[in-house]
Design a protein around this motif. Structure first.
Motif, mmCIF file in Angstrom:
data_model
loop_
_atom_site.group_PDB
_atom_site.id
_atom_site.type_symbol
_atom_site.label_atom_id
_atom_site.label_comp_id
_atom_site.label_asym_id
_atom_site.label_seq_id
_atom_site.Cartn_x
_atom_site.Cartn_y
_atom_site.Cartn_z
ATOM 1 N N TRP A 42 0.836 -1.225 0.326
ATOM 2 C CA TRP A 42 -0.025 0.015 -0.023
ATOM 3 C C TRP A 42 0.761 1.543 -0.168
ATOM 4 O O TRP A 42 1.794 1.497 0.890
ATOM 5 C CB TRP A 42 -0.894 -0.144 1.356
ATOM 6 N N TRP A 46 -2.212 6.355 -0.220
ATOM 7 C CA TRP A 46 -3.540 5.536 -0.273
ATOM 8 C C TRP A 46 -3.908 5.505 1.140
ATOM 9 O O TRP A 46 -4.701 4.504 1.391
ATOM 10 C CB TRP A 46 -3.080 4.373 -1.089
ATOM 11 N N GLY A 65 -7.030 3.140 0.328
ATOM 12 C CA GLY A 65 -7.651 2.941 -1.105
ATOM 13 C C GLY A 65 -7.250 4.246 -1.945
ATOM 14 O O GLY A 65 -7.042 5.373 -1.457
ATOM 15 N N SER A 66 -6.948 4.188 -3.295
ATOM 16 C CA SER A 66 -6.256 5.177 -3.966
ATOM 17 C C SER A 66 -7.503 6.266 -4.335
ATOM 18 O O SER A 66 -7.104 7.334 -4.400
ATOM 19 C CB SER A 66 -5.631 4.777 -5.266
ATOM 20 N N LEU A 70 -11.288 1.235 0.151
ATOM 21 C CA LEU A 70 -11.319 -0.260 -0.116
ATOM 22 C C LEU A 70 -11.222 -1.040 0.916
ATOM 23 O O LEU A 70 -11.675 -2.232 1.172
ATOM 24 C CB LEU A 70 -10.268 -0.611 -1.307
ATOM 25 N N PRO A 174 -3.380 -4.407 -2.298
ATOM 26 C CA PRO A 174 -4.217 -3.600 -3.020
ATOM 27 C C PRO A 174 -4.979 -4.283 -4.229
ATOM 28 O O PRO A 174 -5.903 -4.095 -4.563
ATOM 29 C CB PRO A 174 -3.356 -2.473 -3.218
ATOM 30 N N SER A 178 -8.890 -5.102 -4.266
ATOM 31 C CA SER A 178 -9.608 -4.581 -5.538
ATOM 32 C C SER A 178 -10.360 -5.770 -6.087
ATOM 33 O O SER A 178 -11.317 -5.437 -6.739
ATOM 34 C CB SER A 178 -8.633 -3.828 -6.614
ATOM 35 N N HIS A 180 -11.592 -8.073 -4.857
ATOM 36 C CA HIS A 180 -12.534 -8.976 -3.839
ATOM 37 C C HIS A 180 -12.049 -10.310 -3.504
ATOM 38 O O HIS A 180 -12.983 -11.306 -3.575
ATOM 39 C CB HIS A 180 -14.070 -8.935 -4.582
ATOM 40 N N VAL A 676 -17.382 1.182 -3.177
ATOM 41 C CA VAL A 676 -16.552 1.489 -4.143
ATOM 42 C C VAL A 676 -16.621 0.816 -5.522
ATOM 43 O O VAL A 676 -16.849 1.266 -6.582
ATOM 44 C CB VAL A 676 -14.960 1.510 -4.191
ATOM 45 N N SER A 677 -17.269 -0.588 -5.428
ATOM 46 C CA SER A 677 -17.276 -1.184 -6.377
ATOM 47 C C SER A 677 -18.622 -0.823 -7.355
ATOM 48 O O SER A 677 -18.590 -0.629 -8.501
ATOM 49 C CB SER A 677 -17.604 -2.699 -6.140
ATOM 50 N N ARG A 680 -17.687 2.542 -8.954
ATOM 51 C CA ARG A 680 -17.190 2.596 -10.415
ATOM 52 C C ARG A 680 -17.839 2.045 -11.419
ATOM 53 O O ARG A 680 -17.826 2.571 -12.496
ATOM 54 C CB ARG A 680 -15.767 1.399 -10.058
#
Length: 805
Positions: A42, A46, A65-66, A70, A174, A178, A180, A676-677, A680
């Motif tokens: 990480w 982030w 998270g960036s 996350l 990370p 991302s 999952h 976040v998912s 996005r």
């Protein structure tokens, strides 16, 4: 950072920390920091620490998270740290036995604390750790399991982390977060989105049948509005009569006039490049005419900067044949079209081939003819005659001729170099300037646009030519910083969209004149080369012309949904002409009896939404389904509208030309509970339908650092959901989470059945809103729902009155 990079660091950390006091706060946080950055990869930017939870006195120890959170980590640092049972092996374990009873209270409280944080910001993966022991679980779930009734993956000590390093990396690094990975191991079979009504329609999306009149009208309409303008017979008259100057601000745009004026400024002016508008109130920018000559001496291309569909090709033709006709009459002009070709292996070769072909077709110059080649390389052949093969002329005429041919073949073998030499010779012998337009570049990928810009630079630098290249503002912005444009200092002119209503009315009026005069427009030509005569089309186009002049509601729909793209606006109109969803005969009958017909917004919108289909199909429609969702959560139905509202509001202030930092948008949406998912998914869905735009990506807005709402997005979010026509179409594509409602919704064709179905769908959305937990101060569905109810009532009343008549 690769997974293998962190293992050496982990070994050093294990050796350093394994025997230290686990309850010492500083040691513990030093350990967590190092594991996160050195082992898991990480990056420091982030990692947010000690971030306060809005609306509470709590703080998140770590938020990672960036772009948005996350992963959330709760690090126990005060009092007695939690302990796991002695001998507990690392791996997947049920949480309940570990948090039941007084001795397990510290772990339970830590899990409850991070669970509440995650629920508030819509994050699923969470960790409770004392530095040495890591309990990773899903703090937010959609599979019907309460977070603390589920399972956790536990790493019971640093040695366990070392032994299961790959698993540690995969679950908590990370890349793994991302992807999952934790959910894949811990969750039960997550409930998928229910299939929408469309999945049960036998012939979805179906094909809307047209009668003979409608079919003929649509074909004729496409010919008159799209093909006739490009026909040489009408080209000059079309350019003279139909050209609409750029930069005139729309009176219908959902975005403010001030914001519209500034939308192109940020991308260009922030780069430090001086960009000038290509047209003003007085007409063509005087600097452009001067630059047409000067650019060939400065050895740099002239960039024409404008959005897709803004009319750059029409501007080029108008520039050549009308605005700067005297200049171009003294020049040899070439247009290399990159939009009509398929896959091009070599963009430079394509440019060379196009210029060669136009030299031959337009100007009758064959650069491969014997006489021309001899003329171009006269100096080289003179040296050839003075060289070792020159004496062959006296000894062996045949061999001499063969050697000369071989030498000429060598000289002209490189097509690019030969064309350059040919243009130099032509320019000098004809005493004319060479001007090359690289057009429709913006229809190609960003990579191609960068490569074509490099081609334009090579042409401008090495060829005796003034070179124009058309680009999108977003491509220029990205390339000026990171790509092809960054090493150059080109001359830039910006082309803004014309007024949509002006452009459409001029086009339609011109088509009417062509039809009414049999093609003999203004005395040119000898009648229509298309052999067309259609009284019905003239009547229909006359109705359109009047509506473009004064139907503000219709023009607001077309103008905003086209979003400055004149090509799309024209496509909307040609789709409407002869559409199977339109009562064409009624409109023509009104016009035949000189009765005014105001095209209802819903009638045009229906043709726009459905196209040739019976039902709405998002794969073929320019209209988005704003109720679409990516996971079975009721609040997801409103995510796109909430996001667009926030971005429009945030982008309306300041000097950022409407752009909003993506991190701010994600943080805001997470703050009201969206993961976040889902964010996005929704933003990328909006980008696909041109509701959002980013300077650096056409597909995944998360690749960039900012985005902004387009007029398409502002209009879609504010106007469409309150219309029966829109909701009626979207009901077949929207996953309905309530099984009882799913059973009620049927495939309906009659208006009354569709009205009843829309009311059921509206109530379902109302109920979904009630449990969504989105503060009404943020955005309120109820206001839209009330207007939707009024529109449904209006349509129902209109139907009753029509039936009585």
């Amino acid at each position: 950072m690769e997974s293998t990079d962190g293992f050496a660091s982990l070994e050093a950390i294990v050796a350093s920390f394994e025997n230290r006091d686990r309850n010492e706060a500083k040691t513990r946080f030093d350990l967590i920091d190092r594991l996160l950055t050195e082992v898991l990869g990480w990056e420091r930017p982030w990692i947010d620490v000690e971030e306060r939870i809005v609306g509470s006195n709590g703080y998140m120890d770590y938020k990672l998270g960036s772009k948005g959170a996350l992963l959330v980590i709760e690090a126990k640092r005060e009092g007695i740290s939690f302990e796991l049972p002695v001998g507990l092996t690392s791996g997947v374990h049920a949480l309940k036995p570990l948090i039941t009873g007084t001795l397990n209270k510290p772990l339970r409280k830590a899990l409850e604390q991070v669970r509440d944080y995650c629920a508030q910001i819509g994050v699923a993966p969470a960790v409770v750790t004392n530095g040495h022991q890591w309990v990773a679980f899903l703090a937010s779930r959609t599979d019907g399991t309460a977070p603390l009734d589920g399972r956790a993956y536990i790493f019971n000590g640093l040695k366990s982390i070392e032994e299961e390093y790959v698993r540690f990396w995969n679950l908590l690094g990370p890349v793994g977060v991302s992807a999952h990975q934790l959910a894949a191991i811990l969750s039960a079979e997550e409930s998928p989105r229910p299939r929408p009504l469309s999945s049960s329609i036998r012939e979805y999306p179906g094909t809307k049948s047209r009668n003979t009149m409608q079919s003929n009208l649509q074909i004729l309409g496409q010919i008159m509005l799209e093909d006739v303008p490009s026909n040489p017979t009408y080209r000059d008259a079309f350019l003279q009569e139909c050209y609409a100057n750029s930069g005139a601000l729309s009176q219908y745009a959902e975005l403010s006039r001030e914001l519209l004026q500034k939308r192109g400024e940020l991308l260009v002016n922030s780069s430090g490049v001086g960009a000038l508008p290509i047209e003003g109130k007085a007409g063509l920018n005087s600097n452009l005419a001067a630059d047409i000559t000067a650019a060939s001496f400065s050895r740099r291309p002239i960039i024409l900067l404008g959005p897709v569909g803004v009319g750059k090709s029409t501007f080029i033709q108008h520039l050549i044949r009308i605005d700067a006709r005297q200049v171009f009459e003294k020049a040899l002009t070439f247009t290399v079209d990159f939009g009509r070709e398929g896959i091009l292996d070599d963009l430079g070769d394509h440019s060379v081939e196009q210029v060669e072909r136009q030299l031959n077709d337009k100007y009758g110059i064959d650069i491969d003819s014997q006489k021309f080649v001899e003329d171009v390389y006269r100096a080289e052949m003179k040296r050839f005659d003075g060289g070792i093969y020159g004496r062959l002329k006296e000894i062996d005429q045949t061999q001499y001729a063969v050697k000369r041919i071989e030498r000429l073949e060598d000289l002209s073998g490189s097509r690019s170099a030969h064309l350059k030499r040919s243009l130099e010779r032509i320019s000098k012998s004809h005493n004319k300037q060479i001007v090359i337009f690289l057009d429709n570049v913006d229809q190609r990928s960003r990579e191609d646009q960068n490569r074509i810009f490099l081609v334009s630079n090579e042409m401008a630098a090495q060829w005796p030519a003034t070179v124009f290249v058309s680009l999108r503002p977003e491509t220029f912005y990205e390339s000026e910083r990171y790509g092809a444009v960054s090493g150059y200092h080109p001359r830039v002119f910006t082309l803004a969209p014309p007024r949509t209503d002006t452009m459409l009315k001029k086009r339609v009026d011109f088509a009417i004149r062509v039809l009414e005069t049999g093609g003999n427009v203004g005395g040119i030509g000898e009648g229509s080369s298309f052999g067309l005569s259609s009284d019905e089309l003239v009547l229909f186009l006359t109705v359109l012309s009047e509506n473009f002049r004064k139907n503000k509601q219709l023009m607001s729909l077309i103008d905003n949904m086209a979003g400055g793209n004149m090509r799309r606006a024209m496509d909307f109109v040609t789709e409407f002409i002869g559409s199977g969803h339109v009562d064409t005969a009624k409109i023509i009958e009104y016009a035949r009896h000189n009765r005014e017909y105001t095209i209802p917004q819903h009638e045009f919108l229906r043709s726009l939404i459905h196209g040739d289909g019976v039902h709405y199909d998002p794969r073929n429609s320019p209209v988005p389904n704003l109720f679409q969702l990516d996971r079975p959560e009721s609040r997801g139905h409103f995510l796109m509208m909430v996001a667009l509202d926030f971005l429009a509001d945030k982008g309306s202030v300041g000097q950022n030309a409407g752009y909003v930092d993506l991190k701010d948008a994600v943080s805001y949406l997470q703050g009201i509970g969206f993961p976040v998912s889902s964010i996005r998914y929704s933003l990328n869905y909006c980008s696909r339908f041109r509701l959002l735009e980013s300077p650096t990506s056409d597909v995944d807005v998360f690749e960039g650092d900012k985005c902004r709402v387009t007029s398409v997005g502002a209009y879609s979010a504010r106007r469409l959901p309150e219309l029966f026509t829109y909701v009626d179409a979207m009901v077949v594509d929207t996953p309905i989470l309530d099984s009882a409602v799913r059973r009620e919704l049927k495939d309906e064709y009659g208006l009354l059945g569709r009205l009843d179905r829309a009311e059921i769908f509206k109530k379902y959305l109302d109920d979904s809103w009630d449990v969504a937990g989105i503060p009404s101060s943020v955005w309120d569905w109820r206001r839209i729902s009330a207007r939707l109810a009024d529109d449904i009532d209006t349509v129902r009343l209109r139907s009753r009155l029509s039936n009585r008549g």
